[in-house]
Design a protein around this motif. Structure first.
Motif, PDB file in Angstrom:
ATOM      1  N   SER A 247      42.258  36.162  35.219  1.00 18.13           N
ATOM      2  CA  SER A 247      42.147  37.574  34.854  1.00 18.13           C
ATOM      3  C   SER A 247      41.925  38.427  36.091  1.00 18.13           C
ATOM      4  CB  SER A 247      40.987  37.782  33.868  1.00 18.13           C
ATOM      5  OG  SER A 247      40.698  39.158  33.714  1.00 18.13           O
ATOM      6  N   HIS A 248      42.512  39.628  36.066  1.00 18.12           N
ATOM      7  CA  HIS A 248      42.325  40.567  37.168  1.00 18.12           C
ATOM      8  C   HIS A 248      40.874  41.011  37.297  1.00 18.12           C
ATOM      9  CE1 HIS A 248      42.463  43.325  33.741  1.00 18.12           C
ATOM     10  NE2 HIS A 248      41.829  44.188  34.499  1.00 18.12           N
ATOM     11  N   CYS A 249      40.067  40.730  36.292  1.00 22.77           N
ATOM     12  CA  CYS A 249      38.658  41.142  36.313  1.00 22.77           C
ATOM     13  C   CYS A 249      37.812  40.303  37.259  1.00 22.77           C
ATOM     14  CB  CYS A 249      38.061  41.031  34.909  1.00 22.77           C
ATOM     15  SG  CYS A 249      38.833  42.090  33.669  1.00 22.77           S
ATOM     16  N   HIS A 250      38.389  39.254  37.848  1.00 21.55           N
ATOM     17  CA  HIS A 250      37.555  38.307  38.587  1.00 21.55           C
ATOM     18  C   HIS A 250      37.877  38.210  40.078  1.00 21.55           C
ATOM     19  CE1 HIS A 250      36.197  37.541  34.678  1.00 21.55           C
ATOM     20  NE2 HIS A 250      37.187  36.746  34.312  1.00 21.55           N
ATOM     21  N   GLY A 251      38.819  38.988  40.561  1.00 24.76           N
ATOM     22  CA  GLY A 251      39.078  39.027  41.994  1.00 24.76           C
ATOM     23  C   GLY A 251      39.288  37.638  42.585  1.00 24.76           C
ATOM     24  N   ASP A 252      38.574  37.349  43.657  1.00 20.90           N
ATOM     25  CA  ASP A 252      38.671  36.045  44.329  1.00 20.90           C
ATOM     26  C   ASP A 252      37.496  35.146  43.950  1.00 20.90           C
ATOM     27  OD1 ASP A 252      41.043  36.674  45.702  1.00 20.90           O
ATOM     28  OD2 ASP A 252      39.915  37.714  47.259  1.00 20.90           O
ATOM     29  N   TYR A 253      37.165  35.126  42.693  1.00 19.98           N
ATOM     30  CA  TYR A 253      36.059  34.308  42.213  1.00 19.98           C
ATOM     31  C   TYR A 253      36.256  32.854  42.646  1.00 19.98           C
ATOM     32  CZ  TYR A 253      32.409  32.775  38.988  1.00 19.98           C
ATOM     33  OH  TYR A 253      31.264  32.253  38.443  1.00 19.98           O
ATOM     34  N   PRO A 254      35.169  32.150  43.015  1.00 22.58           N
ATOM     35  CA  PRO A 254      35.313  30.783  43.537  1.00 22.58           C
ATOM     36  C   PRO A 254      36.095  29.825  42.650  1.00 22.58           C
ATOM     37  CG  PRO A 254      33.090  31.588  43.951  1.00 22.58           C
ATOM     38  CD  PRO A 254      33.774  32.635  43.107  1.00 22.58           C
ATOM     39  N   ASP A 255      35.934  29.926  41.328  1.00 24.81           N
ATOM     40  CA  ASP A 255      36.690  29.059  40.420  1.00 24.81           C
ATOM     41  C   ASP A 255      38.101  29.621  40.277  1.00 24.81           C
ATOM     42  OD1 ASP A 255      37.793  27.622  38.317  1.00 24.81           O
ATOM     43  OD2 ASP A 255      35.950  27.614  37.120  1.00 24.81           O
ATOM     44  N   ALA A 256      39.070  28.899  40.825  1.00 24.07           N
ATOM     45  CA  ALA A 256      40.451  29.400  40.842  1.00 24.07           C
ATOM     46  C   ALA A 256      41.011  29.619  39.446  1.00 24.07           C
ATOM     47  CB  ALA A 256      41.341  28.420  41.609  1.00 24.07           C
ATOM     48  N   ASP A 257      40.508  28.903  38.446  1.00 22.92           N
ATOM     49  CA  ASP A 257      41.004  29.083  37.082  1.00 22.92           C
ATOM     50  C   ASP A 257      40.745  30.491  36.564  1.00 22.92           C
ATOM     51  OD1 ASP A 257      41.921  26.482  36.900  1.00 22.92           O
ATOM     52  OD2 ASP A 257      40.079  25.728  35.969  1.00 22.92           O
ATOM     53  N   CYS A 258      39.778  31.188  37.160  1.00 26.51           N
ATOM     54  CA  CYS A 258      39.376  32.506  36.675  1.00 26.51           C
ATOM     55  C   CYS A 258      40.139  33.649  37.351  1.00 26.51           C
ATOM     56  CB  CYS A 258      37.876  32.722  36.904  1.00 26.51           C
ATOM     57  SG  CYS A 258      36.813  31.363  36.371  1.00 26.51           S
ATOM     58  N   ARG A 259      40.682  33.417  38.505  1.00 25.74           N
ATOM     59  CA  ARG A 259      41.244  34.488  39.330  1.00 25.74           C
ATOM     60  C   ARG A 259      42.488  35.120  38.713  1.00 25.74           C
ATOM     61  NH1 ARG A 259      41.290  30.840  44.819  1.00 25.74           N
ATOM     62  NH2 ARG A 259      39.024  30.448  44.923  1.00 25.74           N
ATOM     63  N   GLY A 260      42.688  36.403  39.030  1.00 22.42           N
ATOM     64  CA  GLY A 260      43.869  37.099  38.548  1.00 22.42           C
ATOM     65  C   GLY A 260      45.162  36.513  39.073  1.00 22.42           C
ATOM     66  N   SER A 261      45.096  35.838  40.205  1.00 23.79           N
ATOM     67  CA  SER A 261      46.294  35.221  40.783  1.00 23.79           C
ATOM     68  C   SER A 261      46.719  33.957  40.043  1.00 23.79           C
ATOM     69  CB  SER A 261      46.045  34.884  42.257  1.00 23.79           C
ATOM     70  OG  SER A 261      44.932  34.009  42.395  1.00 23.79           O
ATOM     71  N   THR A 262      45.869  33.473  39.155  1.00 23.79           N
ATOM     72  CA  THR A 262      46.197  32.269  38.390  1.00 23.79           C
ATOM     73  C   THR A 262      47.024  32.664  37.164  1.00 23.79           C
ATOM     74  OG1 THR A 262      44.170  31.181  39.120  1.00 23.79           O
ATOM     75  CG2 THR A 262      45.254  30.268  37.180  1.00 23.79           C
ATOM     76  N   LYS A 263      48.290  32.326  37.190  1.00 23.43           N
ATOM     77  CA  LYS A 263      49.227  32.766  36.150  1.00 23.43           C
ATOM     78  C   LYS A 263      49.136  31.895  34.897  1.00 23.43           C
ATOM     79  CE  LYS A 263      50.648  35.845  39.028  1.00 23.43           C
ATOM     80  NZ  LYS A 263      50.178  37.244  38.862  1.00 23.43           N
ATOM     81  N   LEU A 264      49.827  32.357  33.866  1.00 21.15           N
ATOM     82  CA  LEU A 264      49.860  31.643  32.602  1.00 21.15           C
ATOM     83  C   LEU A 264      50.380  30.223  32.808  1.00 21.15           C
ATOM     84  CD1 LEU A 264      49.550  31.985  29.455  1.00 21.15           C
ATOM     85  CD2 LEU A 264      52.014  32.442  29.444  1.00 21.15           C
ATOM     86  N   LYS A 265      49.645  29.257  32.282  1.00 22.82           N
ATOM     87  CA  LYS A 265      50.024  27.849  32.446  1.00 22.82           C
ATOM     88  C   LYS A 265      49.934  27.143  31.103  1.00 22.82           C
ATOM     89  CE  LYS A 265      48.840  23.635  35.000  1.00 22.82           C
ATOM     90  NZ  LYS A 265      47.921  23.030  36.012  1.00 22.82           N
TER      91      LYS A 265
END
Length: 340
Positions: A247-265
């Motif tokens: 989600s875009h709400c989490h910026g570069d949060y340490p858990d990569a699963d949370c980050r906005g850059s992590t696309k639909l999988k």
């Protein structure tokens, strides 16, 4: 029916606490269909919300009523009135939360003052987890994974406090599954109404659960949507993720699963968790070993899909800021001229 408030995301408009640019609209306060203030004076809005709530309760205390208090707290931008600013060790987020807590306390006290507390059912809950990208201003998800905008439990699992003196015993703890969509049929039942028969309701009547007649209640599953995607489903303690996304709400949060850059999988087989033993969703179960649990969840999803019809999306229909609500619609230039 009546309405008082601002039907707007306060991060996207100018007010007494946030000035963006001249191209952004001014926040507004509506009374029913009329804008009565623009831009909004948010530093004094809480007292007005509580006052409006008390007026509504006073006018309707002799008959069944439904009242929805949708506080701005603790969504960004964080703010608090002068009575609460700099009063907590948690900074501005803590002050905003203390403000919200004080508002709720004032309303509960008024229900007791007018003598209807023992026949008024109150639910306190939230709509999503924290926006972790805002760090200390965004809230905490505790041990749960990720936050707002995801279908991990940190984004979807919310605290719920129910209050009904004389009916709900103090300090009662329930692990029953409840969804915010259950509030409508439950409130309708408590008021002596009957649900409509011309549409399917996604909620369940939780009356027996909240009155202690049932320990589990009628709900055994939760469906997790993100937009048009049914991302995950839970049946009893088991949750299966068919898709995951950051989600875009989490910026570069340490858990990569949370980050906005992590696309639909997509996950085939799905990620399966036992939330009773793994609420952090860290250790997926072997889907062959737990094939029966997964098959039961798949059946729930299949039955849901048979009756699901998607309505046209309502978010983002018109992003033209010239068309945003304005108390002086003939003024120019918009939106900066919208003041009253």
């Amino acid at each position: 029916d009546s309405y008082f408030g601002c039907p707007f995301n306060l991060e996207g408009c100018n007010s007494t606490i946030l000035n963006l640019t001249s191209k952004d609209p001014n926040c507004m306060v509506y009374r029913n269909d009329t804008i009565i203030e623009q831009p909004s004076d948010l530093l004094n809005i809480d007292a007005r919300f509580v006052d409006e709530t008390k007026k509504f309760i006073s006018n309707n205390k002799d008959r069944p009523f439904f009242f929805y208090f949708a506080s701005y707290h603790t969504h960004m931008p964080q703010f608090a009135s002068k009575n609460y600013i700099n009063t907590t060790e948690r900074g501005l987020f803590g002050d905003a939360l203390a403000q919200f807590d004080g508002d709720v306390g004032d309303i509960l006290a008024y229900l007791q003052e007018v003598g209807i507390a023992n026949r008024t059912f109150v639910v306190f809950t939230g709509d999503n987890g924290p926006a972790l990208g805002h760090e200390v201003l965004g809230g905490e998800q505790g041990p749960l994974k990720c936050g707002k905008g995801t279908t991990w439990d940190g984004g979807m699992r919310e605290p719920a406090i129910m209050w009904w003196p004389g009916i709900i015993m103090p300090n009662t703890l329930s692990y029953a599954l409840v969804n915010s969509m259950d509030i409508f049929p439950t409130a309708l039942s408590l008021a002596g109404g009957k649900p409509p028969t011309d549409r399917a309701l996604d909620g369940y009547d939780m009356t027996e659960l909240i009155t202690g007649q049932s320990a589990q209640g009628p709900r055994d599953h939760i469906l997790y949507y993100s937009g048009k995607y049914l991302m995950a489903a839970r049946l009893n303690q088991y949750k299966a993720h068919f898709y995951t996304m950051g989600s875009h709400c989490h910026g570069d949060y340490p858990d990569a699963d949370c980050r906005g850059s992590t696309k639909l999988k997509a996950h085939d087989p799905p990620l399966l968790f036992d939330l009773d033993h793994d609420p952090k969703e860290r250790d997926p179960l072997d889907t062959k070993t737990f094939a029966t649990a997964l098959a039961a969840i798949v059946d729930v999803v299949a039955n849901h899909n048979k009756t699901m019809t998607f309505a046209p999306p309502q978010i983002g229909i018109d992003n033209n800021k010239d068309n945003y609500p304005c108390c002086n619609p003939s003024c120019s230039p918009r939106p900066t001229c919208c003041k009253c």
